[in-house]
Scaffold this motif. Sequence first.
Motif, PDB file in Angstrom:
ATOM      1  N   ASP A 181       0.819  -1.212   0.000  1.00 50.56           N
ATOM      2  CA  ASP A 181       0.000   0.000   0.000  1.00 50.56           C
ATOM      3  C   ASP A 181       0.854   1.264   0.000  1.00 50.56           C
ATOM      4  OD1 ASP A 181       0.808  -0.770   2.642  1.00 50.56           O
ATOM      5  OD2 ASP A 181      -0.536   0.742   3.461  1.00 50.56           O
ATOM      6  N   LEU A 182       2.174   1.120   0.061  1.00 47.36           N
ATOM      7  CA  LEU A 182       3.070   2.271   0.027  1.00 47.36           C
ATOM      8  C   LEU A 182       3.668   2.411  -1.369  1.00 47.36           C
ATOM      9  CD1 LEU A 182       4.974   1.776   3.413  1.00 47.36           C
ATOM     10  CD2 LEU A 182       3.064   3.332   2.956  1.00 47.36           C
ATOM     11  N   ARG A 183       3.932   3.661  -1.766  1.00 45.82           N
ATOM     12  CA  ARG A 183       4.486   3.906  -3.100  1.00 45.82           C
ATOM     13  C   ARG A 183       5.956   4.313  -3.070  1.00 45.82           C
ATOM     14  NH1 ARG A 183       1.309   8.524  -5.584  1.00 45.82           N
ATOM     15  NH2 ARG A 183       3.100   8.409  -6.987  1.00 45.82           N
ATOM     16  N   VAL A 184       6.392   4.953  -1.991  1.00 44.75           N
ATOM     17  CA  VAL A 184       7.735   5.535  -1.951  1.00 44.75           C
ATOM     18  C   VAL A 184       8.572   4.974  -0.802  1.00 44.75           C
ATOM     19  CG1 VAL A 184       9.052   7.685  -1.818  1.00 44.75           C
ATOM     20  CG2 VAL A 184       6.834   7.666  -2.992  1.00 44.75           C
ATOM     21  N   ASP A 185       7.998   4.919   0.392  1.00 45.92           N
ATOM     22  CA  ASP A 185       8.759   4.545   1.582  1.00 45.92           C
ATOM     23  C   ASP A 185       8.629   3.073   1.942  1.00 45.92           C
ATOM     24  OD1 ASP A 185       9.798   7.055   1.915  1.00 45.92           O
ATOM     25  OD2 ASP A 185       8.333   7.690   3.419  1.00 45.92           O
ATOM     26  N   LEU A 186       8.245   2.242   0.988  1.00 43.35           N
ATOM     27  CA  LEU A 186       8.082   0.824   1.301  1.00 43.35           C
ATOM     28  C   LEU A 186       9.406   0.180   1.706  1.00 43.35           C
ATOM     29  CD1 LEU A 186       7.486  -1.034  -2.109  1.00 43.35           C
ATOM     30  CD2 LEU A 186       8.040   1.375  -1.936  1.00 43.35           C
ATOM     31  N   ASP A 187      10.538   0.669   1.182  1.00 40.93           N
ATOM     32  CA  ASP A 187      11.823   0.114   1.616  1.00 40.93           C
ATOM     33  C   ASP A 187      12.163   0.572   3.033  1.00 40.93           C
ATOM     34  OD1 ASP A 187      12.061   2.725   0.635  1.00 40.93           O
ATOM     35  OD2 ASP A 187      14.071   2.409  -0.178  1.00 40.93           O
ATOM     36  N   TRP A 188      11.987   1.858   3.332  1.00 37.57           N
ATOM     37  CA  TRP A 188      12.254   2.371   4.686  1.00 37.57           C
ATOM     38  C   TRP A 188      11.440   1.598   5.719  1.00 37.57           C
ATOM     39  CZ3 TRP A 188      11.163   8.230   6.115  1.00 37.57           C
ATOM     40  CH2 TRP A 188      11.689   8.498   7.394  1.00 37.57           C
ATOM     41  N   GLU A 189      10.153   1.409   5.428  1.00 39.92           N
ATOM     42  CA  GLU A 189       9.284   0.685   6.360  1.00 39.92           C
ATOM     43  C   GLU A 189       9.779  -0.749   6.554  1.00 39.92           C
ATOM     44  OE1 GLU A 189       6.160  -1.819   7.861  1.00 39.92           O
ATOM     45  OE2 GLU A 189       6.987  -1.943   5.824  1.00 39.92           O
ATOM     46  N   ALA A 190      10.238  -1.388   5.473  1.00 38.64           N
ATOM     47  CA  ALA A 190      10.741  -2.767   5.581  1.00 38.64           C
ATOM     48  C   ALA A 190      12.029  -2.822   6.395  1.00 38.64           C
ATOM     49  CB  ALA A 190      10.980  -3.344   4.187  1.00 38.64           C
ATOM     50  N   TRP A 191      12.908  -1.824   6.227  1.00 37.81           N
ATOM     51  CA  TRP A 191      14.161  -1.831   7.005  1.00 37.81           C
ATOM     52  C   TRP A 191      13.869  -1.610   8.487  1.00 37.81           C
ATOM     53  CZ3 TRP A 191      15.151  -3.789   2.921  1.00 37.81           C
ATOM     54  CH2 TRP A 191      15.482  -3.194   1.711  1.00 37.81           C
ATOM     55  N   ILE A 192      12.858  -0.811   8.807  1.00 40.43           N
ATOM     56  CA  ILE A 192      12.497  -0.618  10.218  1.00 40.43           C
ATOM     57  C   ILE A 192      12.081  -1.954  10.831  1.00 40.43           C
ATOM     58  CG2 ILE A 192      10.809   0.444  11.782  1.00 40.43           C
ATOM     59  CD1 ILE A 192      10.774   2.871   9.842  1.00 40.43           C
ATOM     60  N   ARG A 193      11.264  -2.715  10.102  1.00 39.73           N
ATOM     61  CA  ARG A 193      10.877  -4.032  10.613  1.00 39.73           C
ATOM     62  C   ARG A 193      12.075  -4.970  10.698  1.00 39.73           C
ATOM     63  NH1 ARG A 193       7.730  -6.553   7.024  1.00 39.73           N
ATOM     64  NH2 ARG A 193       7.489  -4.839   5.533  1.00 39.73           N
ATOM     65  N   ALA A 194      12.953  -4.917   9.693  1.00 35.32           N
ATOM     66  CA  ALA A 194      14.138  -5.781   9.695  1.00 35.32           C
ATOM     67  C   ALA A 194      15.055  -5.457  10.866  1.00 35.32           C
ATOM     68  CB  ALA A 194      14.897  -5.623   8.380  1.00 35.32           C
ATOM     69  N   ALA A 195      15.103  -4.173  11.259  1.00 36.73           N
ATOM     70  CA  ALA A 195      15.974  -3.760  12.364  1.00 36.73           C
ATOM     71  C   ALA A 195      15.551  -4.383  13.685  1.00 36.73           C
ATOM     72  CB  ALA A 195      15.981  -2.238  12.486  1.00 36.73           C
ATOM     73  N   LEU A 196      14.292  -4.761  13.800  1.00 35.73           N
ATOM     74  CA  LEU A 196      13.785  -5.345  15.037  1.00 35.73           C
ATOM     75  C   LEU A 196      13.994  -6.850  15.103  1.00 35.73           C
ATOM     76  CD1 LEU A 196      10.416  -3.352  15.256  1.00 35.73           C
ATOM     77  CD2 LEU A 196      12.625  -2.786  16.296  1.00 35.73           C
ATOM     78  N   LEU A 197      14.479  -7.440  14.019  1.00 39.23           N
ATOM     79  CA  LEU A 197      14.688  -8.881  13.960  1.00 39.23           C
ATOM     80  C   LEU A 197      16.151  -9.222  14.241  1.00 39.23           C
ATOM     81  CD1 LEU A 197      12.614  -9.591  10.720  1.00 39.23           C
ATOM     82  CD2 LEU A 197      11.903  -9.994  13.094  1.00 39.23           C
ATOM     83  N   PRO A 198      16.440 -10.464  14.633  1.00 36.00           N
ATOM     84  CA  PRO A 198      17.838 -10.857  14.857  1.00 36.00           C
ATOM     85  C   PRO A 198      18.658 -10.739  13.580  1.00 36.00           C
ATOM     86  CG  PRO A 198      16.309 -12.475  15.786  1.00 36.00           C
ATOM     87  CD  PRO A 198      15.489 -11.547  14.949  1.00 36.00           C
ATOM     88  N   GLY A 199      19.944 -10.512  13.748  1.00 33.32           N
ATOM     89  CA  GLY A 199      20.839 -10.427  12.604  1.00 33.32           C
ATOM     90  C   GLY A 199      21.530  -9.082  12.533  1.00 33.32           C
ATOM     91  N   ALA A 200      22.673  -9.066  11.858  1.00 30.94           N
ATOM     92  CA  ALA A 200      23.486  -7.851  11.754  1.00 30.94           C
ATOM     93  C   ALA A 200      23.282  -7.164  10.406  1.00 30.94           C
ATOM     94  CB  ALA A 200      24.956  -8.194  11.942  1.00 30.94           C
ATOM     95  N   PHE A 201      23.238  -5.833  10.440  1.00 31.20           N
ATOM     96  CA  PHE A 201      23.286  -5.019   9.229  1.00 31.20           C
ATOM     97  C   PHE A 201      24.760  -4.745   8.927  1.00 31.20           C
ATOM     98  CE2 PHE A 201      18.952  -2.593   9.377  1.00 31.20           C
ATOM     99  CZ  PHE A 201      18.280  -3.805   9.381  1.00 31.20           C
ATOM    100  N   CYS A 202      25.174  -4.925   7.677  1.00 30.72           N
ATOM    101  CA  CYS A 202      26.550  -4.662   7.255  1.00 30.72           C
ATOM    102  C   CYS A 202      26.576  -3.475   6.299  1.00 30.72           C
ATOM    103  CB  CYS A 202      27.147  -5.875   6.550  1.00 30.72           C
ATOM    104  SG  CYS A 202      27.155  -7.378   7.535  1.00 30.72           S
ATOM    105  N   TYR A 203      27.629  -2.681   6.381  1.00 33.64           N
ATOM    106  CA  TYR A 203      27.768  -1.491   5.550  1.00 33.64           C
ATOM    107  C   TYR A 203      29.114  -1.534   4.827  1.00 33.64           C
ATOM    108  CZ  TYR A 203      28.057   3.565   4.474  1.00 33.64           C
ATOM    109  OH  TYR A 203      28.181   4.783   3.859  1.00 33.64           O
ATOM    110  N   VAL A 204      29.054  -1.656   3.506  1.00 31.36           N
ATOM    111  CA  VAL A 204      30.242  -1.572   2.666  1.00 31.36           C
ATOM    112  C   VAL A 204      30.324  -0.136   2.165  1.00 31.36           C
ATOM    113  CG1 VAL A 204      31.419  -2.462   0.621  1.00 31.36           C
ATOM    114  CG2 VAL A 204      29.965  -3.985   1.982  1.00 31.36           C
TER     115      VAL A 204
END
Length: 262
Positions: A181-204
């Motif tokens: 239902d989102l047109r622009v911020d669907l990735d931001w919203e998904a990363w917010i949910r992903a941040a609450l789950l186990p696992g590490a974010f990596c930055y190259v």
Amino acid sequence: MDHSFVIPAYGCSPHLVECLESLKSQTAQGSEIVLCTSTPSDDLSRLAERFSVSLRVHGPNGGIGRDWNAALDCASRGWVTIAHQDDVYLPDFVKLTMAAVERTPKASLVMTGYSEMLEGRVRERSKMLRIKSVLLELGFLGRHAVAAQSSKTRLLRFGCPVACPSVTLGPPLSKLRFREDLRVDLDWEAWIRAALLPGAFCYVRERLMLHRIHGASETTAGVRDGARAREDAEMFGTLWPAPVARLLARAYALSYEEGGHA
């Protein structure tokens, strides 16, 4: 290579050939490459044959969120990059992304640095790119990976500095899907949910892709018709008290004026 590129192809972008060429020219070979579309055509079939990649059709067309989710469902490998059809991936994208995976056993998501393409030229510096770099460092604090919920959420609290086409999702996030239902911020919203789950974010930090900015993109259309401002306000509202969320949403909207609203 436990990695897939999935391309949500809508219509037949004039830049799709350049995108496919960049995926086939990776220094680390062996990634699965899949074109996924709800708008099949002879042109797409010819491109799939020319580049020896799979073509999967889904339907009916239901917007960008459904396209991205259908593309994720096409991947058969553990690590998946949603390659946007207008963008270009530099030769070491897969090599350095998967190197980050190897040195971070608990990795769930890898993001890379990127530059913008605007009217045929590469733009490595802009006000928006500088802001996003600061936000990323706010979360990572000089590290190459963060696993704490607080750190992962912190890098998203002041806006979304994570370029969706630079992201590679891992097995811990195999069930993550985008809100349709989102047109622009669907990735931001998904990363917010992903941040609450186990696992590490990596930055190259290396700039490993070129993200094209153009007037026909959904992001640009969302800025023009107000969808971007509405969705930004909703995202900030999930992360901050209402008065702070309104201030941040207004400040973020001002940055659109430069055109660096990827």
